[in-house]
Design an enzyme around this catalytic site. Sequence first.
Site, PDB file in Angstrom:
ATOM      1  N   SER A  33      43.690 -43.955  47.672  1.00 42.51           N
ATOM      2  CA  SER A  33      44.086 -45.083  48.518  1.00 42.51           C
ATOM      3  C   SER A  33      43.666 -46.389  47.860  1.00 42.51           C
ATOM      4  CB  SER A  33      43.407 -45.006  49.885  1.00 42.51           C
ATOM      5  OG  SER A  33      43.544 -43.728  50.422  1.00 42.51           O
TER       6      SER A  33
ATOM      7  N   GLU B  40      32.226 -39.947  56.337  1.00 43.46           N
ATOM      8  CA  GLU B  40      33.647 -40.260  56.299  1.00 43.46           C
ATOM      9  C   GLU B  40      34.382 -39.497  57.387  1.00 43.46           C
ATOM     10  OE1 GLU B  40      36.084 -38.609  53.236  1.00 43.46           O
ATOM     11  OE2 GLU B  40      37.584 -40.172  53.433  1.00 43.46           O
TER      12      GLU B  40
END
Lengths: 396, 364
Positions: free
Chosen positions: A159, A242
Amino acid sequence: MDLSFGPEYERFRAEVRDFIESHRHLAPNTMALRHKSVLDWQRLLIDKGYAARTIPREYGGAGLPTDILKSFIIGEEFAAARVRAGIGGQGIHMLVPTLLELGSEEQKRQFIPPTLAGEMIWCQGYSEPGAGSDLASLRTSAVLDGDEWVVNGQKIWTSTAHLADWIFCLVRTEPEAPKHRGISFMLFDMKTPGIEVRPLVDMTMERNFNEVFFTDVRVPKAQIVGARGEGWMVANTILKNERDTLADPNQAQARLNSLVELMRSETIDGVRVIDKPEFRDRLMRLQGRALANRFNDLRNLSNRLGGRADGALAQMIVKLQGTELRHDIEGLAIDVMGETGLAYGSNPYLRDKGSWQYQYMYYLGLIIGGGTSQIQKNIISERGLGMPREPRPHPA
Amino acid sequence: MEFGLSEEQRLLQASLSGYLNEHASLDRVRRFADNTTDKANKTEARARDIEQGLAELGVPALMIDEAHGGVGLGTLDACVVAEALGYSVTPAPFVANAVIAPLALRLAGSEAQRREWLPKLASGELVIGAALAESAGARVGAGVTASRGKLTGKSLFVLDFEADVYLVGDVAGGLTLVSKDASGLTRRRLETVDRTRPIGELVFDKTNAEPLPGASRTIVRTLLDHGRVMLAADTLGAAQAMLDKAVAYAKEREQFGRAIASFQAVKHMCAEMAAQLEPTRAFAWYAAHALDETSQDAHLTACHLKAHVSEVGGFVAKTATEVHGGMGFTDLLGLHYWFKRIGFNRQMLGSPERLREEAARQFQ
């Protein structure tokens, strides 16, 4: 059971609420990286202690003591007000906590302040075409040549790689060691010669991901976090964080509130969708699930406060339950809109800026990313229920 | 801020589980169940040994205040008990007798009535059943009307049916107490799939009844909400037992040369059960706590809890049975007692659809 936060925390909650009300006009209405309004908002939130709260001042944070309840209240209030609570992204959520725990003093001073400020954007180079759920089998190699590592290989699902200034990356530095022991956690500048970034458009038709190719990329020897060969341990220090940030029950609650508004305004043959029993029933099913996740979250919070260990399973299920719920909430909104629920991009009948269709697909991505639902179930069954691992196949 | 059980509640849970493990084994449950269906034999369907053991642990006294011979604990404590009772599919009165009846007397009874009934309930000397099914939604034309202290009509699916006295809800929102020996009362036990909990109907023909003077529709709703949270907690316990049994069985059972617990297909069934079931624990605690605190969201949460736990419970009941393979389907293993208990809880005092409909009234 004592759900009162006490006068000190209620005062704090009122303070946060006042701040949001009186400053919400300053909150950026763009997600654009490095946009002035985004950076100014971040600066303001850090000054108030609502972002980078516990990170020491010398590294650009607010330098306040850890207070799980206050952090929880901040999250709750910003989500309820649907105002963005500062910058996210992998640099802030993943790299900064890693550096704080395992980085050298020099690394902390060099990287944390600009990252927190939103001026230094990071991407994460973990997954590879041949190393997804089985991440530790990654093959991108780094070979020492004098004072520099020479990196070769390929990353995928990266990303923001096309916008990032730097990358934190898992590379194999000890090819002879067992697979978990041969990996190092490396940082380098995305402008280094030999890096090629190719876009990978996902089903939302946005360029969220990239493929990143490394050909003889030369990285100074010192740009490793933790010891050489211990990158797997370094990465795992924060992988768990995360997973949980992908499934915030406060965000699910805010989204459910928006869904109720949508059901009140959308009509079929002049009847509000919220008055249609079959849609109401689906909405109520989701509200029930959202409540379960929310109270589970409070239980986890309380366990963290009390340092209790009886809630391991309650913590393990958060990512699985949270991402699946979000996907279903977004999916109901599309059904509520029927044909108009198909609107996308420039369609004039688009509702809520097309966020329902977008998030419906985006959350399918999150069900897969950060450890797929199937990997989550392996973790729950093995670590939570004590079931044995699948035996390795015998070599042919 | 403390979201969870207190030390005392954990101890209560542990001592109760310890007792039930020993004295309410599957064998004991079976003997009880066989008794309830023996139509020729008119033996009462009560496990007096277990009832006495629970009384000694203070279960029927739990929600009764100390001034009336009780322990003076709250709904969350009762929720902990209900979970333990469900875990062992315990064949003993609880939801009506230890929760709904004491609460009805506290909220709607006169002081004279409290003095008369509560100490006997607390000691276990007396069992009160609850005829409230029609207050949550009447089936097959059932319903009770009260006129000048006399009841007429019929109430089905009476909870804790093997009782000495019944708490009866009428169509006007009134509550009355009726003795099992009252003239004009006909009782009939009704067989259901769940043989761990006797259910029956009461038929009233100008039956003498003692009204609770403070009764109202609001109080009846509060009683139903307490019943719903207890049934949900019972399902949570029963489903947890089924999951535990499924995991244990999978670790033992070998096929293709290894424990079936090492097959991902089986592991993922168990993980999915755990992932859905675990959050309902915190949910149940909150719903019980909200009733204790008479929070504004107590009714909404009670409806949502029972609807949600019933869905999760149904999934666990089916999936855990499947993990046991053919054995899960047999009477030999007895897993069906848990399966049926979960099915019972799902329908009583409001099925999921009915409760979600009620929850959706928040938008009116």
